[in-house]
Design a protein around this motif. Sequence first.
Motif, PDB file in Angstrom:
ATOM      1  N   ARG A 641       0.830  -1.210   0.000  1.00  0.00           N
ATOM      2  CA  ARG A 641       0.000   0.000   0.000  1.00  0.00           C
ATOM      3  C   ARG A 641       0.864   1.261   0.000  1.00  0.00           C
ATOM      4  O   ARG A 641       0.523   2.261  -0.631  1.00  0.00           O
ATOM      5  CB  ARG A 641      -0.913  -0.011   1.220  1.00  0.00           C
ATOM      6  N   ASP A 644       2.027   2.332  -3.396  1.00  0.00           N
ATOM      7  CA  ASP A 644       0.973   2.693  -4.346  1.00  0.00           C
ATOM      8  C   ASP A 644       0.893   4.209  -4.497  1.00  0.00           C
ATOM      9  O   ASP A 644       1.279   4.964  -3.612  1.00  0.00           O
ATOM     10  CB  ASP A 644      -0.360   2.149  -3.839  1.00  0.00           C
ATOM     11  N   ARG A 649      -4.452   4.688  -7.619  1.00  0.00           N
ATOM     12  CA  ARG A 649      -5.528   4.044  -6.865  1.00  0.00           C
ATOM     13  C   ARG A 649      -6.873   4.681  -7.201  1.00  0.00           C
ATOM     14  O   ARG A 649      -7.895   3.998  -7.312  1.00  0.00           O
ATOM     15  CB  ARG A 649      -5.217   4.145  -5.370  1.00  0.00           C
ATOM     16  N   TRP A 668      -0.739  -3.902  -7.428  1.00  0.00           N
ATOM     17  CA  TRP A 668      -0.949  -3.720  -5.988  1.00  0.00           C
ATOM     18  C   TRP A 668      -2.144  -4.513  -5.457  1.00  0.00           C
ATOM     19  O   TRP A 668      -2.123  -4.945  -4.315  1.00  0.00           O
ATOM     20  CB  TRP A 668      -1.150  -2.227  -5.683  1.00  0.00           C
TER      21      TRP A 668
END
Length: 708
Positions: A641, A644, A649, A668
Motif C-alpha cells: 500500500r 501505491d 488508486r 498492488w
Amino acid sequence: MAEKKFIQARDGEKNSVIYVCADGTEFLRSGGTRAWRNNNPGNLIAAEKSGLSIGRGGSFAAFASQEDGFAALEYSLKNFYSDIKLDKVFKKYAPATDHNDPEQYAATVRKMTGLDAVRTIGSLTKEELDEFKLAIMRVEGWKEGKTEPIPHAKQFLVKGIDGKPMGGLRYLLSYFTGDGEQKKIEGETSADGKTVIAVTDTRTTVQLHLPRPDPGQSLKPLQKKVGGGKGKTIVAAEVTTKPWYSQTFSQAVAGEDSKHDESPRQNDLDAGHQELQEAPLSPPAPLSTVKQAGAVQLSGTKKKSENHVQDVIKEAGVYVAWEFDTKRGSEKKLEKLPYVIAEMSGDQGKPLMKGQGILLMRNNKIRQKVPFGKEVALYLGNDAKVQYRTTPLYRVRAEEGLSDVVVKISEIKGTAYDPSDELPSDPVSTGTKKVYSASLFGTTWLKFSHKFTADEALEQSRFEPPELQAALQQIFGGNASVSGNAITLSVVKPNKKNMVITWQAAAFQNCRQNIPSITNLAAAKAEIIPRVHPQTYKAFLKAAFELDATALEIASGWRPMLGSVLHRVGVGLDVSRILVEGRDLKLSRSRTSADTAYINLLTQKNRLEGKKTLTEDEKQELKQLVAQETNKREAATIAIRNSDSTSIRTFIHKLRENSDVKQTFDPWEMDLNTRDNSPAQPNHLITGNEKLHGTHLHITVRDTELGY
C-alpha cells in the motif's frame, strides 16, 4: 435456498423462469407476477443493459436477486430519466401508445411517495429514490409464487434380443445422492419393459443391475434375488441423469402479469395471458433403452465375463468430442471459451439442440451426443453469438456403426499457417471409435473473433458524453496514426483538452508472432485494435477522462496465444501507464523487502508441510513459521500500500465503480469480482497470475451474451 446463488436464467414453459446456480443445480420459478419471477421489480427488458442481467424470462431481464433488480432499475432511472420531471417520467416509461395509462401511473406513484411532481429523478435523494423504486415495484406488481428445485431423473426400458420390451424382469437401480449417500431401488419391469423412475437431487450416474442368466441363455422375466442372496447380476447400463423438466413444468403455478404494456419494455403478453393447461398425470422422464445384444457364452470362453446387454440411448447417435491440446500453443487451458455446437446444412449452421445457448468450455473438452447422420461443427469465441456466426470449425459427421467420434485439436504457435490443417483429417479407427486430427492457429483465433465497427462502438456508448462517443468512434474507425514503433491517437476530453492514447509495438508482439498477416503496425491497427470489445476501451477512457489524464498507454488487447481466453474474446485490456498532471504513473512494481520476507516464510513453511515426517527441530521451526505468518503477511500488505500512488488508486477505483467492469488485476491489488462484497486482495507477486499483473493494469468487462 438462501445459500444458492443464481448465475444464469432462461425462459421455462408455462410462464416460468429457470434459474441456474453456480454448482449447476437448477430451480424453477412459477406463479406470482413476472416482476417476482424475474427478480425484476421495474419490469425492465433485457435490452436495458445495466450489466446485472443474468438472462431473461419472457421479454424481460432476469436478475440474480431482487437487490440486483433494484440496482438495475436505479441504473435505468439515473441514466435514461435523470432530467425528466416525475409527472412526465411515465410517459416514457409506460407510454399510452402501448395501452398504458401513464397519468394514472404517475398519480399512483405520487400518492405513494408524496414527491412533488415538478421534481426530477436526478434531484431525488437516495432515500427518495428508494421510495420511488418501491412505488414502481408496487404498481408493476410484486407477488411471490413458487420456487422449487428441478430434479434429475432416469428411467430405463429393457428389451430382449428380439427387440420386444421385457416385462416382469427383476432389476436394481443404484446411484449416489449429492451428499454421497448410496440409494438402491429394487423392482420389476412393467408390462412395457420399463423400470421405475430414479429421481435424484443432482446430476449423477444411475446403474441398472439385471440378473445374469445361465450360460447360453437369454434374460428371462421374474428372475429373483437381484439385489441380494446368491443371485448373480451384471451392470447392464450406466447412464447420467438429466433434468426432468416436464415433471417440474407440469407442476408450475399460473402467474400474473403487470397491469400495463411497457414500450420499449413490452409486456410479456405471449406468456402471461395464456391459460395453464392441465398437465399429464405422469410426465415422461428422461428414458434410456437397454437391449440384450446376445446370450452369455458357455463357461470357459473369453466372453463369459462380458456384459450381454448394452446401453442404447433412445435417440440413436454418436458421442462427438472435440479435445484441445495447448501444449504447442498458449500452454493454458481454454477455460470458459464460449462455444455453440451447430448442426450444419451446407455452409450454414444452427444450434444442434433446440433452445441451446452459448456454453463455456471446461477442461479443454467439448462432448455431445449427436444423432446418426448429422454433420456438426463448432462456433467458438465471439462467433458463438448468433449475430456473428460466420466461421464453423472442426466439422465432422456422426457416422452409424460408431460409438465415438473424436477431433483432437492442437494449438500451434508460430506463423506457419496452413488452412487445410484446420480441417479434421487423418482419421484413425480403433474398434468403434474414429479419431481425427486438426490444428488451431493464431489465424484461426482471428477468424472467429469479431472485428467491431465504429457504428457498433457508437451503439455501445449511446448514453455517454459526446466526447467519449467520439473517442470510441475514432478508435474503431481507424483514425489512429502509425509513427515509428507506436500507434497513437489524440482524443478530446469533456473539458476540451486533449489526451493521447498510445499502443506500443510490444502490444502486438503476440499477434505478429502467431498471425502471418500481421506484418506491421498498420495491419495491427486495422485488424487487432478493433477486436477488443468497445466496453473495455470505454471503461478505461471514462476513468481517464474523470482523472483528467493527458496520456494512456495500452500494454495489450486482443491476442491469440497468451494468457486466459479473456483477451482472445476481446473482453480483456491491459494498460501500462497513465500521465496525470505531468506525472508519468507507471503501472508496475517490484517486490519489497517485506514481500521477499513473506515469500521466504511461505516457501519454508510449504517445504516443511510437504515432508512426510518431521524431526523435533523441524516441528518447532514449523510452529514458529505458522506463528509469524500473519505478521509477515500484514507487513508485506502495508509495504504494498505504501508503494501505491494516490492517482493510480483513484484511477483503479473509478474502474471498479463502473458496472461494465467485472475484474481488475494490478501490481498492488487483485479484484476477482468487482461486484461482490469481498475487498480486493493484495498482490504479493507470488502466484502466476499475480506475477503476470506486476507490470500492468488489467480489466475484464462484462459480456452477458458470452456468459461473462
